[in-house]
Design an enzyme around this catalytic site. Sequence first.
Site, PDB file in Angstrom:
ATOM      1  N   ASP A 258       0.825  -1.206   0.000  1.00  0.00           N
ATOM      2  CA  ASP A 258       0.000   0.000   0.000  1.00  0.00           C
ATOM      3  C   ASP A 258       0.864   1.262   0.000  1.00  0.00           C
ATOM      4  O   ASP A 258       1.594   1.531   0.965  1.00  0.00           O
ATOM      5  CB  ASP A 258      -0.906  -0.052   1.260  1.00  0.00           C
ATOM      6  CG  ASP A 258      -2.017   0.968   1.216  1.00  0.00           C
ATOM      7  OD1 ASP A 258      -2.007   1.839   0.334  1.00  0.00           O
ATOM      8  OD2 ASP A 258      -2.907   0.886   2.092  1.00  0.00           O
ATOM      9  N   GLY A 300      -5.266   3.649  -7.791  1.00  0.00           N
ATOM     10  CA  GLY A 300      -5.510   3.918  -9.209  1.00  0.00           C
ATOM     11  C   GLY A 300      -4.617   4.997  -9.814  1.00  0.00           C
ATOM     12  O   GLY A 300      -4.798   5.380 -10.973  1.00  0.00           O
ATOM     13  N   ASP A 321     -10.417   4.115  -1.648  1.00  0.00           N
ATOM     14  CA  ASP A 321     -11.165   3.167  -0.814  1.00  0.00           C
ATOM     15  C   ASP A 321     -12.668   3.248  -1.085  1.00  0.00           C
ATOM     16  O   ASP A 321     -13.238   4.334  -1.096  1.00  0.00           O
ATOM     17  CB  ASP A 321     -10.920   3.460   0.670  1.00  0.00           C
ATOM     18  CG  ASP A 321      -9.458   3.299   1.042  1.00  0.00           C
ATOM     19  OD1 ASP A 321      -8.607   3.284   0.126  1.00  0.00           O
ATOM     20  OD2 ASP A 321      -9.156   3.187   2.236  1.00  0.00           O
TER      21      ASP A 321
HETATM   22  C1  GLA Z   1      -5.515   2.532   2.675  1.00  0.00           C
HETATM   23  C2  GLA Z   1      -6.000   1.374   1.808  1.00  0.00           C
HETATM   24  C3  GLA Z   1      -7.039   0.573   2.562  1.00  0.00           C
HETATM   25  C4  GLA Z   1      -6.456   0.076   3.871  1.00  0.00           C
HETATM   26  C5  GLA Z   1      -5.889   1.239   4.676  1.00  0.00           C
HETATM   27  C6  GLA Z   1      -5.108   0.768   5.875  1.00  0.00           C
HETATM   28  O1  GLA Z   1      -6.515   3.459   2.896  1.00  0.00           O
HETATM   29  O2  GLA Z   1      -6.522   1.853   0.592  1.00  0.00           O
HETATM   30  O3  GLA Z   1      -7.484  -0.507   1.780  1.00  0.00           O
HETATM   31  O4  GLA Z   1      -5.478  -0.890   3.617  1.00  0.00           O
HETATM   32  O5  GLA Z   1      -5.020   2.030   3.898  1.00  0.00           O
HETATM   33  O6  GLA Z   1      -4.609   1.828   6.615  1.00  0.00           O
END
Ligand code: GLA
Length: 518
Positions: A258, A300, A321
Amino acid sequence: MTIPLRKKILTVAACAIAVSAGLVLPLASQPRSLTPKPSAAPRINGPTIYGCRPGAPFAYTIPATGERPMEFSATGLPSGLMLDPKTGRISGAMAIKGTYAVKLRAKNELGVAEKTFRIVVGDQIALTPPMGWSSWYMAYTNISDKMIRAQAEAMASSGLIDHGYTYVNIDDGWNVKLDSKDPVIGGQPRDAAGNLVGNKNFPDMKALCDAVHGLGLKIGIYISPGPGTCAGYAGSYEHVEQDARQFAAWGFDFLKYDWCTYSQVAIDKTVPSLQLPYISMRSALDKVGRDIVYNLCQYGMGNVWEWGREVGGNYWRTTDDLGIQPEDKSLWTSMSRIGFAQAGKEKFSGPGGWNDPDNILVGSILWNDKLVPTPLTPDEQYTYLSLWALLDAPLIFGGDMTKLDDFTLGLLGNDEVIEVNQDALGKQAVPVAKLNDCEVWAKDMEDGSKAVGLFNRSKSVTTVTARWEDLGITGKWKVRDAWRQYDWGVFENWFTQKVNRHGAVLLRLFPVVEPKRK
Ligand code: GLA
């Protein structure tokens, strides 16, 4: 096969009505499961194809519904693999690349089921969209070893495992929170040798991986390439190879990588800069000798779908998200906005690399920081699963597996719906018709059939029609309702149904082959 009289009349009546008006179906606005209960006789579910890399440990649990005890067997299993006849778990490793056609068999007192299964030993894994669960939307960072074990046990005991759910994915919050004074989650993020450590809620990562594997499941981990994760826990920055080795040594099968704080160290946001951290973790993962599904999470940026496969991702989040964005007023707005916006990205999705519109927020999820039933209506949930199935999206459940009700189990565990998602051809559906707020989406299946979704995004019940012209087909086709697992009969030119507000109907169309005239 003889059709019971009642059903025969219904089928004939349905055909007759279809030429003049919409078919009237029991509506799904009540939380009544449309999914028939699985039969007590064996049925082998899951994909027909599975990829692994030469030399990597192989682990596959044959997903099968039906009463236990069940005895599993297989013919044509390549050397190096073994099948446990009691659990249906296949394990071992294969050294040589190749495609092996295996006949799987499951037998209980009520019957026998068979399925041809292709094992492809090659360069690719995730030949069908990964299926599993993630901790994020039901717990955020409030996670622990105990809680993950309970979720994994529930994946097995609820029967989700029998429908193909496999990955138990730990999201953010498992390691040390940087700058935290809390003795449970604070402390030194790495040991003297620089190896990552779990926080005190995760005292033994290897034991946790072993326990999840012991259930016939796989386990996933999460980290950021930046100095910290999105929730402020330690990241992999300057430790990429070491962390990849550590994840493999613990026994992880999946990594969600991430972006988060990588913005602090990235040179800029051009595509090469966006690719850099993902390429470097890919090359680290390539050295660990383990099949680890690689999930790129960067919301994205830089049209990741255009290059996610090139940098070695097995799936990539195409959006921010889904768990509600500021511009969205509700989970329905957020889910439908993101889901239907996957149109146009289909050419980038396929075996080994999938578009990911985010997890499935049904069942019990965190909503305004409370664990509550999803705010989506039953129809909206049918839209969610029908669309995700058609999109070949990874089916990652975001709710609490220890609190599954019958409705949610039916929603997640409908084998004919899952079959659409897990089809070996791996062709993401495309919209073929749109009228006001109604849409028809279609997806080609490996067996020559089509999966067709009728969607109604409007505020009232509307008739939605799948026209053969839009689907690029002619002649007679057998129409089957995937949710109800029910044949509507044989149709020509079009098929039309009333679809609830925010609801969906998912169909399979099979060509009818007319016997040749002498
Ligand atoms: C981001 C990701 C989520 C999740 C959070 C965790 O927002 O897009 O899917 O993994 O971090 O902090």
